[in-house]
Scaffold this active site. Structure first.
Site, PDB file in Angstrom:
ATOM      1  CG  ASP A 133      -0.260  -0.058   2.543  1.00 13.89           C
ATOM      2  OD1 ASP A 133       0.935   0.303   2.632  1.00 13.89           O
ATOM      3  OD2 ASP A 133      -0.912  -0.455   3.524  1.00 13.89           O
ATOM      4  CD  GLN A 134      -1.543   6.216  -1.136  1.00 17.74           C
ATOM      5  OE1 GLN A 134      -2.039   6.624  -0.092  1.00 17.74           O
ATOM      6  NE2 GLN A 134      -1.761   6.787  -2.308  1.00 17.74           N
TER       7      GLN A 134
END
Length: 132
Positions: free
Chosen positions: A16-17
């Site tokens: 994810d980020q």
């Protein structure tokens, strides 16, 4: 062989980020472990399918302990603890390169006839290579 280890690096696309592996990707890591476990026995999913046997997952459990991160070197340890009959049960441990436990998991798969979708016995060529 009852236990096999397989290592690989976490790709950016799997995170994810925040650089943390998305939880759904662990199921794919378990599949990599199973594929390499079978390969260590001298067989492959492909050869089983060519011989009319498929192995669908019928149960999946994962206990997450610590996050895997982008570019971590991950090791999936795959093991069976009892002889397969119509089902085969795998236990897994996933570690990072510091040997910190990231996840424990269990899957159960069923041996099925590809044409009839009916359960079948574990192939003899797999049973012959297992010692308990």
């Amino acid at each position: 062989m009852l236990k096999n280890s397989f290592s690989f690096r976490v790709r950016y696309v799997e995170t994810d980020q925040m650089g943390v592996v998305y939880h759904g990707n662990y199921a794919q890591y378990l599949e990599l472990g199973r594929v390499e476990w079978l390969r260590s026995l001298g067989t492959t999913y492909r050869s089983m399918e060519e011989n009319g046997i498929i192995l669908p997952v019928i149960s999946l459990q994962i206990k997450y302990k610590k996050s895997a991160l982008y570019d971590d070197l991950i090791t999936v340890e795959t093991e069976i603890k009892k002889p397969p009959l119509v089902k085969i049960e795998f236990d897994y441990k996933i570690y990072n390169e510091s040997r910190e436990l990231l996840a424990e998991a269990n899957t159960v798969l069923a041996f099925m006839d590809k044409n009839t979708n009916r359960p079948v016995k574990c192939p003899d060529h797999i049973l012959e290579k297992l010692t308990f």
